[in-house]
Motif scaffolding. Structure first.
Motif, PDB file in Angstrom:
ATOM      1  N   GLN A 168       0.849  -1.187   0.000  1.00 39.41           N
ATOM      2  CA  GLN A 168       0.000   0.000   0.000  1.00 39.41           C
ATOM      3  C   GLN A 168       0.884   1.238   0.000  1.00 39.41           C
ATOM      4  N   GLN A 177       1.417  -4.903   3.495  1.00 36.69           N
ATOM      5  CA  GLN A 177       0.181  -5.242   4.194  1.00 36.69           C
ATOM      6  C   GLN A 177       0.250  -6.664   4.759  1.00 36.69           C
ATOM      7  N   TYR A 179      -2.374  -9.467   7.233  1.00 35.56           N
ATOM      8  CA  TYR A 179      -3.742  -9.685   7.711  1.00 35.56           C
ATOM      9  C   TYR A 179      -3.794 -10.976   8.506  1.00 35.56           C
ATOM     10  N   ASN A 186      -5.424  -6.037  10.952  1.00 35.93           N
ATOM     11  CA  ASN A 186      -4.802  -5.484   9.750  1.00 35.93           C
ATOM     12  C   ASN A 186      -3.499  -4.816  10.161  1.00 35.93           C
ATOM     13  N   LEU A 188       0.168  -2.581   8.584  1.00 31.41           N
ATOM     14  CA  LEU A 188       1.054  -1.994   7.582  1.00 31.41           C
ATOM     15  C   LEU A 188       2.434  -1.903   8.216  1.00 31.41           C
ATOM     16  N   TYR A 206      -7.540  -0.662   6.727  1.00 35.39           N
ATOM     17  CA  TYR A 206      -6.290  -0.209   6.112  1.00 35.39           C
ATOM     18  C   TYR A 206      -6.324   1.288   5.845  1.00 35.39           C
TER      19      TYR A 206
END
Length: 235
Positions: A168, A177, A179, A186, A188, A206
């Motif tokens: 991202q 990312q 998950y 979530n 990052l 996100y």
């Protein structure tokens, strides 16, 4: 010649009630094992109407309590505290063995509710980490995690997963990312050239995590006093 022999037994007279013993009186009931208590009409009225009055009074009280319960506002939502993380930010900015990143310009609807620093008192013998948690505008959870621990160990642990699911772009910077379905997490993550890893993670979407990631700015060492790092609680 007629024999008029008298009968051998006189005719028995039927005994009647004693003249002084009234039929069905107290003596008769007592004789049957049922004690009788005579009370005045006033006492009888109080004895027979008191229970009904008590029941009516209790009913009125219960109705009043029910009415108060109905009109009293209440909430089943857990109220999390709002914290001021300025002291942890000051310590990390001045004492961490790397340049720390901290959020700047987040709206007041981002409410900080936890802040922890680990490793600063280890005399440089171990990694230094900072956790900073927020309640997001959508009432989800988002946390900033950063450390100079080995990225291959730190990132999977903070992201609750070792398998990237994509990338991202946030303000021109590429984040990886992650998950975790069973934890609804979530994440990052990115690792800086100096080996410091930054992870933003939580139940937030996100999109909200990108807001937090995009607000992170490098904090210069010995840059003067740190302002109060808190936010106005969300209404």
């Amino acid at each position: 010649m007629t024999d008029k022999t008298p009968s051998s037994a006189p005719e028995t007279e039927q005994a009647g009630p004693a003249p002084d013993a009234p039929a069905g009186g107290p003596e008769t009931d007592a004789a049957r094992g049922r004690p009788v208590v005579e009370v005045s009409p006033g006492v009888y009225k109080r004895l027979t109407t008191g229970l009904g009055g008590f029941a009516m009074a209790m009913g009125a009280c219960l109705l009043l309590v029910l009415a108060i319960y109905v009109v009293t506002p209440r909430s089943d939502e857990e109220v999390l505290p709002t914290v001021d993380y300025s002291s942890q930010l000051w310590a990390m900015r001045n004492d961490a063995p790397y340049t720390v990143h901290a959020p700047e310009g987040l709206p007041p609807t981002w409410r900080p509710n936890s802040s922890r620093v680990n490793g600063l008192d280890a005399d440089g013998k171990g990694p230094v980490a900072w956790h900073l948690g927020f309640v997001t505008p959508s009432d989800e959870y988002a946390a900033l995690e950063q450390s100079n621990e080995k990225a291959s160990q730190y990132v999977p642990r903070m992201a609750n997963s070792s398998r990237p699911v994509g990338t991202q772009q946030v303000n021109g910077v590429t984040w990886t990312q992650y998950y975790r379905k069973d934890k609804k997490a979530n994440s990052l993550a990115r690792t800086l050239p100096d080996g410091v890893s930054i992870v933003v993670t939580g139940t937030a979407s996100y999109a909200e995590l990108a807001v937090l990631a995009g607000s992170l700015k490098e904090q210069s060492k010995n840059g003067g006093p740190t302002p109060s790092a808190t936010a106005t609680p969300a209404s």
